[in-house]
Design an enzyme around this catalytic site. Sequence first.
Site, short mmCIF file in Angstrom:
data_model
loop_
_atom_site.label_atom_id
_atom_site.label_comp_id
_atom_site.label_asym_id
_atom_site.label_seq_id
_atom_site.Cartn_x
_atom_site.Cartn_y
_atom_site.Cartn_z
N GLY A 303 0.81 -1.21 0.00
CA GLY A 303 0.00 0.00 0.00
C GLY A 303 0.85 1.26 0.00
O GLY A 303 2.00 1.25 -0.39
N GLU A 304 0.25 2.36 0.43
CA GLU A 304 0.89 3.68 0.50
C GLU A 304 1.24 4.24 -0.87
O GLU A 304 1.85 5.31 -0.96
CB GLU A 304 2.18 3.64 1.35
CG GLU A 304 1.97 3.23 2.79
CD GLU A 304 3.28 3.23 3.60
OE1 GLU A 304 4.32 3.69 3.06
OE2 GLU A 304 3.27 2.76 4.74
N GLY A 305 0.92 3.54 -1.94
CA GLY A 305 1.33 3.96 -3.27
C GLY A 305 2.65 3.39 -3.71
O GLY A 305 3.19 3.78 -4.76
#
Length: 337
Positions: A303-305
Amino acid sequence: MTFLNESAMQQAREKWDNVAHPLHGLGLMEDMVVQITGITGSADISLDKKQVFVFCGDNGISETAVSQSDSSVTAMVADEIAEGKSSVNRMADVAGAEVSCIDVGIKDATHSFNIIHRNVIRGTKNFINEPAMTPDEAEKCLEAGTNAVRESDADIIAVGEMGIADTTCASVITASLLHLTADDVCGRGAGLSNEGLAFKKRVIDDTIKKYDLYHVKPSELLRIAGGAEIAAMTGAFIGGAIFHKPMIADGAVSLSAALLAEEMVPGTREYMLASHQGREKISPLILHELGLTAPIHADLSLGEGTGAVMLFQLLDQTLSVYNTAHSFDSMNLEPYK
């Protein structure tokens, strides 16, 4: 909706064909460059200014056992991202990208002065009991995402998130839009036990039944299931289409927002680039539905990009070939046919 610029794309295809390499030798990466020219309207591409939006919000469903972490973790990780200490920051530094941590729905207090405050709601409601957001809250979260794109001078934007329990929200959204069951879409998120996974599946199926989610409009689905961060990402993808910005989708949660954006504003997917096919079950389902192909298959689930950031460097390497002087003309060779 203005669709891709076909003239720029044809120029890009012709430029690729004159590069001294086997026709379509870089495959999907060549297609992405052509798509970007269609988005920007020019066959001359610069992706020097790269930005990562990490939209953050808390989800009321985290009060249940759908996640092994509670909502306090969202604020803590948001502070780490804003201070440049998290995984996405390390990876973005290598890629030469700027990270923007945007609070649209964090419940607890944050402490970093670098957080961009666009908070609409201090954590969504638990949709087991009531809809996650009011119509006004959902609309303001959408606007926060669209405005973030409008205000950005980046050449390309990666869309990530942080929000405990948002894989549950993303699974409800995906199952509802694609008329699937929890068994079809539900994964372990950040690492649920077998018991936790079984509970998460019950929550998803019960929620779809409770609100008759197979038959509601996408905007109503977003309001019911949340979360604020998914709404903001949805708005960002729509903003990409409005302002002609290439938008890179990250993993499962980001992809659920991409799917919502396409449902709300058909044609938005033309402005999206897929980065990776992650570990969550919904990722390949959404990619197939959107007609997007992800170049990275690495079992990612951070996640988080972070997965979207990986695509930055692949694109840079591809552009180094696209912009080369090493052409059939320069070598006095006949181009491949």
